[in-house]
Design an enzyme around this catalytic site. Structure first.
Site, mmCIF file in Angstrom:
data_model
loop_
_atom_site.group_PDB
_atom_site.id
_atom_site.type_symbol
_atom_site.label_atom_id
_atom_site.label_comp_id
_atom_site.label_asym_id
_atom_site.label_seq_id
_atom_site.Cartn_x
_atom_site.Cartn_y
_atom_site.Cartn_z
ATOM 1 C CE LYS A 52 -2.786 0.380 0.468
ATOM 2 N NZ LYS A 52 -1.390 -0.023 -0.056
ATOM 3 C CD GLN A 96 1.880 1.976 -0.049
ATOM 4 O OE1 GLN A 96 1.081 1.056 0.570
ATOM 5 N NE2 GLN A 96 1.660 2.457 -1.086
ATOM 6 C CG ASP A 119 0.562 -5.874 -1.023
ATOM 7 O OD1 ASP A 119 -0.597 -5.109 -1.309
ATOM 8 O OD2 ASP A 119 1.378 -5.108 -0.190
HETATM 9 N N1 GUN Z 1 2.332 0.706 -4.019
HETATM 10 C C1 GUN Z 1 1.397 1.115 -4.903
HETATM 11 N N2 GUN Z 1 0.548 0.190 -4.943
HETATM 12 C C2 GUN Z 1 0.769 -0.717 -3.977
HETATM 13 C C3 GUN Z 1 -0.064 -2.065 -3.264
HETATM 14 O O1 GUN Z 1 -0.753 -2.294 -3.991
HETATM 15 N N3 GUN Z 1 0.632 -2.534 -2.298
HETATM 16 C C4 GUN Z 1 1.773 -2.143 -1.624
HETATM 17 N N4 GUN Z 1 2.298 -2.752 -0.802
HETATM 18 N N5 GUN Z 1 2.470 -1.036 -2.160
HETATM 19 C C5 GUN Z 1 2.111 -0.323 -3.436
#
Ligand code: GUN
Length: 297
Positions: A52, A96, A119
């Site tokens: 990311k 995350q 998100d």
């Molecule tokens: N863990 C797995 N997928 C995601 C996501 O799309 N966002 C976040 N914040 N954590 C994750």
């Protein structure tokens, strides 16, 4: 011929469109900034966050990389979120998941400023999505909607089966597919670990979204001829490779492609789209903060 839905290529197009939007924001004096917060030493989570960060750099989004010791008190994460909420230079905040067990995940999600919740997991944003007034569509289901549209698959009137009921994928995916808007209007069935006779449900799918986190659980036998198959699974399974593992989806690709009209590969299908839509939401958050109208791809 079964069409392989190329998420890498479409994600590259989305990123290109975002670069134009980011330039327009720069003209207005706004630089999108995303803060990622990682409180985990899980290798997969570390990889996701670093990808990311790299994506942000590629399109011109400023990325802040915050790491918290997984053994630190939960308060450290709550305070970090408060600081990022209060920082006018930060447009997007992503914590995350998963967070350690001693951290209250729901409290973290409620704490993120909904306007920075790229998100789309804050209850206010979940509510807005369900109400048909999404501020930020969650990245994975949004990316899947784009992949389907690009492949000319209109869910309207189709039977869509979502396997998995997670807050991150299954629930928002089902919501988007049922909405009375373009990219929606499907008849949606949500299956999960307690579903009786899963194969009977999946065989009824015109569009199948597999998001259960179970390697190879959907095979060709469980599909109807001509189904469109979207594989969200990213499972590490032991393999005789340099890394000692390989990534496989929730769908058994070889048997499924015999039946499917179109299918996403793992890797290279849904994953790159999820990441592209995070950039999209960050740019959208920045434009909203700055009060600037931008065209989003
Ligand atoms: N863990 C797995 N997928 C995601 C996501 O799309 N966002 C976040 N914040 N954590 C994750």
């Amino acid at each position: 011929m079964t069409e392989i839905l190329d998420g890498e290529a479409l994600a590259a197009e989305v990123r290109e469109g975002l670069v134009a939007a980011i330039e327009r924001l720069a003209d207005a004096g706004a630089r999108p900034t995303l803060a990622t917060v990682l409180m985990s030493e899980d290798p997969a989570s570390e990889t996701y966050v670093s990808m990311k960060q790299d994506d942000c750099a590629e399109v011109g989004i400023e990325a802040r990389d915050i790491e918290i010791d997984p053994d630190a008190p939960a308060g450290e994460l709550y305070d970090t979120v408060d600081d990022l909420n209060a920082d006018p230079e930060v447009n997007g905040v992503l914590v995350q998941m998963p967070v350690p067990d001693h951290v209250d995940k729901r409290r973290v999600l409620r704490r993120i400023d909904p306007a920075k919740d790229v998100d789309g997991f804050h209850p206010e944003n979940v509510g807005r999505l369900v109400a048909g007034d999404a501020r930020f569509k969650p990245c994975t289901p949004h990316g899947i909607q784009k992949l389907l549209a690009e492949a000319g698959v209109d869910p309207e009137g189709k039977d869509a089966v979502v396997v998995g009921r997670s807050d991150i994928v299954g629930k928002p995916m089902a919501n988007l597919l049922m909405q009375k808007t373009e990219g929606g209007n499907a008849t949606v069935t949500v299956c999960h670990s307690r579903t009786d006779d899963l194969a009977a449900k999946t065989r009824g799918a015109d569009i199948l979204v597999a998001a259960a986190g179970a390697p190879g659980m959907i095979d060709g036998d469980m599909l109807s001829e001509g189904a469109v198959v979207v594989d969200v699974g990213v499972n590490r399974v032991d393999a005789d490779t340099e890394k000692g593992y390989e990534l496989v989806g929730d769908v058994d690709f070889e048997s499924a492609r015999e039946k499917a009209r179109a299918i996403t590969p793992v890797p290279g299908g849904v994953g790159p789209m999820t990441r592209a839509m995070l950039l999209y939401n960050t740019v959208k958050a920045t434009a909203q903060d700055a009060g600037v109208d931008v065209d989003l791809p």
